[in-house]
Design a protein around this motif. Structure first.
Motif, PDB file in Angstrom:
ATOM      1  N   SER A 139      32.943  -1.326 -92.695  1.00  0.00           N
ATOM      2  CA  SER A 139      32.677  -0.268 -93.680  1.00  0.00           C
ATOM      3  C   SER A 139      32.503   1.103 -93.030  1.00  0.00           C
ATOM      4  O   SER A 139      31.817   1.971 -93.558  1.00  0.00           O
ATOM      5  N   LYS A 140      33.143   1.308 -91.886  1.00  0.00           N
ATOM      6  CA  LYS A 140      33.189   2.613 -91.229  1.00  0.00           C
ATOM      7  C   LYS A 140      34.510   3.267 -91.646  1.00  0.00           C
ATOM      8  O   LYS A 140      35.447   3.390 -90.855  1.00  0.00           O
ATOM      9  N   ILE A 141      34.569   3.650 -92.906  1.00  0.00           N
ATOM     10  CA  ILE A 141      35.830   4.041 -93.517  1.00  0.00           C
ATOM     11  C   ILE A 141      36.375   5.341 -92.928  1.00  0.00           C
ATOM     12  O   ILE A 141      37.587   5.457 -92.708  1.00  0.00           O
ATOM     13  N   SER A 142      35.531   6.298 -92.637  1.00  0.00           N
ATOM     14  CA  SER A 142      36.011   7.551 -92.051  1.00  0.00           C
ATOM     15  C   SER A 142      36.668   7.304 -90.692  1.00  0.00           C
ATOM     16  O   SER A 142      37.745   7.834 -90.406  1.00  0.00           O
ATOM     17  N   ALA A 143      36.037   6.478 -89.870  1.00  0.00           N
ATOM     18  CA  ALA A 143      36.614   6.133 -88.560  1.00  0.00           C
ATOM     19  C   ALA A 143      37.915   5.354 -88.755  1.00  0.00           C
ATOM     20  O   ALA A 143      38.883   5.551 -88.007  1.00  0.00           O
ATOM     21  N   ALA A 144      37.950   4.490 -89.763  1.00  0.00           N
ATOM     22  CA  ALA A 144      39.170   3.721 -90.049  1.00  0.00           C
ATOM     23  C   ALA A 144      40.314   4.656 -90.417  1.00  0.00           C
ATOM     24  O   ALA A 144      41.429   4.515 -89.905  1.00  0.00           O
ATOM     25  N   VAL A 145      40.032   5.609 -91.311  1.00  0.00           N
ATOM     26  CA  VAL A 145      41.071   6.563 -91.716  1.00  0.00           C
ATOM     27  C   VAL A 145      41.593   7.324 -90.501  1.00  0.00           C
ATOM     28  O   VAL A 145      42.808   7.467 -90.328  1.00  0.00           O
ATOM     29  N   ASP A 146      40.694   7.782 -89.645  1.00  0.00           N
ATOM     30  CA  ASP A 146      41.123   8.521 -88.447  1.00  0.00           C
ATOM     31  C   ASP A 146      42.032   7.671 -87.568  1.00  0.00           C
ATOM     32  O   ASP A 146      43.091   8.125 -87.127  1.00  0.00           O
ATOM     33  N   ASP A 147      41.611   6.433 -87.301  1.00  0.00           N
ATOM     34  CA  ASP A 147      42.416   5.564 -86.439  1.00  0.00           C
ATOM     35  C   ASP A 147      43.754   5.213 -87.088  1.00  0.00           C
ATOM     36  O   ASP A 147      44.790   5.182 -86.418  1.00  0.00           O
TER      37      ASP A 147
END
Length: 132
Positions: free
Chosen positions: A77-85
């Motif tokens: 649920s680290k969605i911002s980091a997921a979007v970046d990656d």
């Protein structure tokens, strides 16, 4: 063989084979990514992240690393980091259907439905014959 054991849930033997494969080919990004996935499934997130970092140290321009780490971030649920990656994965490997689909999913979860729909539409247009 390690991947089949992994998929069958035989984590100890799969880990043994992944470790052995890395001993034989320490620069194998694919095996590091598989082992990172197994670490995560065994709830050893720090070790999973360490394998992603080791893979990035070998090749920081390898899109699969960012794609798989992005998937891990979605699960955490680290969605911002997921979007970046996942954006980085698509940038590095525009031919990755998986990275585009995962990016769309992460954008949707981050309350960006308009951009998610655009990503899905672009993926569908770019890969009209893909079963994904």
């Amino acid at each position: 063989a390690g991947m089949f054991l992994h998929l069958r849930g035989n984590y100890p033997e799969a880990m043994t084979l992944y470790d052995y494969a890395i001993d034989l080919r320490p620069r194998s990004i694919d095996v590091l990514l598989k082992r990172a996935s197994l670490w995560y499934e065994r709830e050893e997130e720090a070790k999973a992240i360490a394998d992603f970092e080791a893979a990035l140290a070998l090749d920081g321009a390898h899109g699969d690393i960012y794609c798989h780490r992005g998937q891990l971030y979605i699960l955490q649920s680290k969605i911002s980091a997921a979007v970046d990656d996942l954006r980085k994965a698509v940038q590095l490997d525009p031919g990755s259907v998986l990275a585009r689909i995962q990016l769309g999913m992460a954008l949707h979860r981050s309350q960006q439905p308009t951009e998610a729909r655009r990503v899905f539409a672009d993926a569908e247009a770019a890969f009209p014959d893909s079963p994904d």
